[in-house]
Enzyme design. Structure first.
Site, PDB file in Angstrom:
ATOM      1  N   PRO A  88       0.962  -1.307  -0.068  1.00 25.86           N
ATOM      2  CG  PRO A  88      -0.872  -1.538   1.576  1.00 25.86           C
ATOM      3  CD  PRO A  88       0.614  -1.930   1.231  1.00 25.86           C
ATOM      4  CD  GLU A 115       0.015  -7.284  10.854  1.00 21.56           C
ATOM      5  OE1 GLU A 115      -0.362  -5.983  10.620  1.00 21.56           O
ATOM      6  OE2 GLU A 115      -0.755  -8.159  10.796  1.00 21.56           O
ATOM      7  NE  ARG A 153      -7.306  -5.646 -20.818  1.00 25.23           N
ATOM      8  CZ  ARG A 153      -8.227  -6.058 -21.533  1.00 25.23           C
ATOM      9  NH1 ARG A 153      -8.531  -7.313 -21.336  1.00 25.23           N
ATOM     10  NH2 ARG A 153      -8.902  -5.044 -22.405  1.00 25.23           N
ATOM     11  CG  ASP A 168      -8.877  -2.310 -24.355  1.00 23.43           C
ATOM     12  OD1 ASP A 168      -9.426  -2.244 -25.087  1.00 23.43           O
ATOM     13  OD2 ASP A 168      -8.173  -3.285 -23.583  1.00 23.43           O
TER      14      ASP A 168
HETATM   15  C1  4G3 Z   1       2.112  -4.737   3.700  1.00 23.08           C
HETATM   16  C2  4G3 Z   1      -0.611  -4.502  -1.738  1.00 23.08           C
HETATM   17  C3  4G3 Z   1       0.977  -5.206   3.207  1.00 23.08           C
HETATM   18  C4  4G3 Z   1       3.386  -5.232   3.453  1.00 23.08           C
HETATM   19  C5  4G3 Z   1      -0.424  -5.427  -0.737  1.00 23.08           C
HETATM   20  C6  4G3 Z   1       2.244  -6.835   1.975  1.00 23.08           C
HETATM   21  C7  4G3 Z   1      -2.478  -3.564  -0.477  1.00 23.08           C
HETATM   22  C8  4G3 Z   1      -1.686  -3.622  -1.470  1.00 23.08           C
HETATM   23  C9  4G3 Z   1       0.974  -6.529   2.352  1.00 23.08           C
HETATM   24  C10 4G3 Z   1       3.272  -6.280   2.708  1.00 23.08           C
HETATM   25  C11 4G3 Z   1      -1.224  -5.377   0.487  1.00 23.08           C
HETATM   26  C12 4G3 Z   1      -1.942  -2.302  -2.658  1.00 23.08           C
HETATM   27  C13 4G3 Z   1      -0.091  -6.968   1.665  1.00 23.08           C
HETATM   28  N1  4G3 Z   1      -2.337  -4.592   0.237  1.00 23.08           N
HETATM   29  N2  4G3 Z   1      -2.774  -1.687  -2.527  1.00 23.08           N
HETATM   30  N3  4G3 Z   1      -1.081  -6.425   1.426  1.00 23.08           N
HETATM   31  O1  4G3 Z   1      -1.457  -2.861  -3.627  1.00 23.08           O
HETATM   32  O2  4G3 Z   1       4.614  -6.860   2.202  1.00 23.08           O
END
Ligand code: 4G3
Length: 245
Positions: A88, A115, A153, A168
């Site tokens: 994230p 986490e 794609r 697209d």
């Molecule tokens: C934190 C990507 C979370 C560290 C992964 C993995 C959302 C996204 C995670 C880690 C995720 C995204 C797994 N959540 N928005 N969760 O792309 O290594």
């Protein structure tokens, strides 16, 4: 296109065996290989996680099995491969990033769980962090599949018809025009006359006008970044005028 995936849950990826991505895999337009950090553990319990230093909830993925899995993936990649952590905190993945990655030809995606992963693994092994959007997933696997599907794609021949991915939505920098199929009337709603006129130039113009208008209505942020030709500006002005009567 070659994808290397670092994941504790490789069994999630057969989901890509459906539809466009499935056919691309069958036709060898895409190669997808998973490496499971659990297969690279050095401890007798095959643990891949441990408690966070400093305390707090949850577990953190330990660096050793992740690094060994990444090393194995790199050795099997057709060329020197970028390593991407899906998080994230990453840079937003978009159509432009998809096109650039397709041009590079290979990528290694790390799908984390718990986490997150030990920061030193990111320092040592990760080239970039990407996010698919501002929300939290239980793991990076779904984000990895979104990225694989988006890039796949774009591969020439991956769409099972002569339609180009260039047509697209978003490749043109605009939202898609509205689509209609039979019947001609449904629940009192008609198909726009121009689409049954057989006048191809009028149809193209109507579609471009709708694409411009919808983007203006729904995604003004996209439109603000796009240069419009005089012709496009004229069509958009007409759309805006028509929408006010
Ligand atoms: C934190 C990507 C979370 C560290 C992964 C993995 C959302 C996204 C995670 C880690 C995720 C995204 C797994 N959540 N928005 N969760 O792309 O290594």
């Amino acid at each position: 296109m070659w994808f290397g995936i670092i994941t504790l849950f490789p069994d999630m990826f057969p989901t890509l065996q459906y539809g466009v991505s499935g056919r691309a895999l069958d036709n060898k337009l895409v190669q997808l290989h998973c490496w499971n950090p659990r297969d690279f553990t050095k401890n007798i319990h095959r643990n891949v996680d441990d408690r966070p230093y400093g305390g707090g909830p949850g577990m953190v993925m330990t660096p050793q099995p992740l690094q060994a899995a990444i090393t194995a993936a790199k050795q099997s990649a057709p060329k020197r491969s970028k390593v991407i952590h899906l998080s994230p905190q990453g840079k937003k993945f978009d159509q432009k990033q998809a096109e650039q990655t397709l041009a590079e030809g290979q990528v290694i995606l790390i799908a984390g769980r718990y986490e997150g992963i030990d920061e030193r693994l990111i320092t040592l092994e990760v080239d970039e962090e990407w996010s698919i959007g501002d929300y939290i997933l239980s793991g990076g696997e779904l984000a990895a599949m979104v990225i694989v599907d988006t890039i796949t794609r774009l591969i020439p021949g991956a769409l099972g018809h002569d339609d180009s991915a260039a047509q697209d939505s978003l490749s043109s920098g605009l939202l898609k025009y509205p689509q209609y199929t039979r019947p001609l009337r449904f629940q009192g709603l008609a198909v726009p006359d121009v689409l049954t006129s057989g006048h191809h130039q009028a149809i193209s113009e109507w579609r471009l006008k709708q694409a411009l208008g919808r983007t203006w209505l729904k995604r003004p942020d996209i439109l603000a970044k796009k240069h419009l030709t005089d012709y496009e500006q004229t069509l958009l002005t007409e759309f805006i005028r028509d929408s006010r009567k």
